[in-house]
Design a protein around this motif. Structure first.
Motif, PDB file in Angstrom:
ATOM      1  N   ASP A  17      -6.198 -20.118  -4.186  1.00 34.74           N
ATOM      2  CA  ASP A  17      -5.302 -18.959  -4.187  1.00 34.74           C
ATOM      3  C   ASP A  17      -4.745 -18.763  -2.782  1.00 34.74           C
ATOM      4  OD1 ASP A  17      -5.749 -18.375  -6.888  1.00 34.74           O
ATOM      5  OD2 ASP A  17      -7.534 -17.203  -6.411  1.00 34.74           O
ATOM      6  N   ALA A  18      -3.452 -18.461  -2.707  1.00 29.92           N
ATOM      7  CA  ALA A  18      -2.793 -18.287  -1.413  1.00 29.92           C
ATOM      8  C   ALA A  18      -1.771 -17.161  -1.519  1.00 29.92           C
ATOM      9  CB  ALA A  18      -2.105 -19.590  -0.996  1.00 29.92           C
ATOM     10  N   THR A  19      -1.210 -16.776  -0.392  1.00 25.48           N
ATOM     11  CA  THR A  19      -0.167 -15.759  -0.337  1.00 25.48           C
ATOM     12  C   THR A  19       1.008 -16.319   0.440  1.00 25.48           C
ATOM     13  OG1 THR A  19      -1.851 -14.017  -0.315  1.00 25.48           O
ATOM     14  CG2 THR A  19       0.364 -13.395   0.376  1.00 25.48           C
ATOM     15  N   GLY A  20       2.208 -16.162  -0.098  1.00 27.92           N
ATOM     16  CA  GLY A  20       3.407 -16.642   0.586  1.00 27.92           C
ATOM     17  C   GLY A  20       3.552 -16.006   1.952  1.00 27.92           C
ATOM     18  N   GLY A  21       3.819 -16.803   2.965  1.00 30.29           N
ATOM     19  CA  GLY A  21       3.918 -16.299   4.333  1.00 30.29           C
ATOM     20  C   GLY A  21       5.047 -15.313   4.525  1.00 30.29           C
ATOM     21  N   CYS A  22       6.195 -15.544   3.911  1.00 26.40           N
ATOM     22  CA  CYS A  22       7.336 -14.623   4.037  1.00 26.40           C
ATOM     23  C   CYS A  22       7.422 -13.680   2.847  1.00 26.40           C
ATOM     24  CB  CYS A  22       8.631 -15.419   4.160  1.00 26.40           C
ATOM     25  SG  CYS A  22       8.732 -16.364   5.686  1.00 26.40           S
ATOM     26  N   SER A  23       7.236 -14.227   1.644  1.00 25.48           N
ATOM     27  CA  SER A  23       7.404 -13.410   0.438  1.00 25.48           C
ATOM     28  C   SER A  23       6.212 -12.493   0.169  1.00 25.48           C
ATOM     29  CB  SER A  23       7.605 -14.314  -0.783  1.00 25.48           C
ATOM     30  OG  SER A  23       6.389 -14.995  -1.100  1.00 25.48           O
ATOM     31  N   LYS A  24       5.069 -12.852   0.712  1.00 22.58           N
ATOM     32  CA  LYS A  24       3.814 -12.112   0.473  1.00 22.58           C
ATOM     33  C   LYS A  24       3.404 -12.126  -1.004  1.00 22.58           C
ATOM     34  CE  LYS A  24       3.775 -10.773   4.782  1.00 22.58           C
ATOM     35  NZ  LYS A  24       3.646 -11.866   5.666  1.00 22.58           N
ATOM     36  N   ARG A  25       4.021 -13.004  -1.794  1.00 21.82           N
ATOM     37  CA  ARG A  25       3.683 -13.116  -3.218  1.00 21.82           C
ATOM     38  C   ARG A  25       2.512 -14.068  -3.406  1.00 21.82           C
ATOM     39  NH1 ARG A  25       9.582 -14.307  -5.527  1.00 21.82           N
ATOM     40  NH2 ARG A  25       8.766 -16.314  -4.933  1.00 21.82           N
ATOM     41  N   PRO A  26       1.722 -13.833  -4.457  1.00 19.56           N
ATOM     42  CA  PRO A  26       0.606 -14.745  -4.726  1.00 19.56           C
ATOM     43  C   PRO A  26       1.115 -16.135  -5.110  1.00 19.56           C
ATOM     44  CG  PRO A  26       0.747 -13.053  -6.433  1.00 19.56           C
ATOM     45  CD  PRO A  26       1.783 -12.736  -5.405  1.00 19.56           C
ATOM     46  N   LYS A  27       0.419 -17.132  -4.640  1.00 17.12           N
ATOM     47  CA  LYS A  27       0.755 -18.538  -4.899  1.00 17.12           C
ATOM     48  C   LYS A  27      -0.527 -19.277  -5.221  1.00 17.12           C
ATOM     49  CE  LYS A  27       4.947 -18.096  -2.924  1.00 17.12           C
ATOM     50  NZ  LYS A  27       6.194 -18.294  -3.574  1.00 17.12           N
ATOM     51  N   SER A  28      -0.389 -20.479  -5.710  1.00 13.55           N
ATOM     52  CA  SER A  28      -1.533 -21.372  -5.892  1.00 13.55           C
ATOM     53  C   SER A  28      -1.230 -22.686  -5.196  1.00 13.55           C
ATOM     54  CB  SER A  28      -1.790 -21.653  -7.372  1.00 13.55           C
ATOM     55  OG  SER A  28      -2.264 -20.508  -8.011  1.00 13.55           O
ATOM     56  N   ILE A  29      -2.216 -23.212  -4.515  1.00 16.81           N
ATOM     57  CA  ILE A  29      -2.122 -24.536  -3.908  1.00 16.81           C
ATOM     58  C   ILE A  29      -3.046 -25.433  -4.723  1.00 16.81           C
ATOM     59  CG2 ILE A  29      -2.561 -25.924  -1.858  1.00 16.81           C
ATOM     60  CD1 ILE A  29      -2.161 -23.319  -0.225  1.00 16.81           C
TER      61      ILE A  29
END
Length: 71
Positions: A17-29
């Protein structure tokens, strides 16, 4: 995506689980290892599932693990 890759190539997948650096939206790697002959098929499968996905392919010299037979 993780399940599809694992089923197709018969190997494990690691999802972080990650968070977009600019968007601050949740992401998955997703970390997934394929050999050089499977790379093209992996790209096709990823884009069949998610056209917006992007990925980095990097050469790996060796893979070390002591849990290959654990579930």
């Amino acid at each position: 995506m993780c399940e599809a890759l694992s089923d197709t190539f018969g190997s494990g997948v690691t999802r972080v689980d990650a968070t977009g650096g600019c968007s601050k939206r949740p992401k998955s790697i997703v970390y997934f290892i394929v050999n050089r002959y499977q790379g093209h098929r992996m790209k096709e499968q990823v884009h069949e599932i998610d056209l917006g996905a992007y990925f980095i392919m990097s050469e790996v010299a060796d893979i070390f693990s002591n849990n290959m037979d654990k579930v």
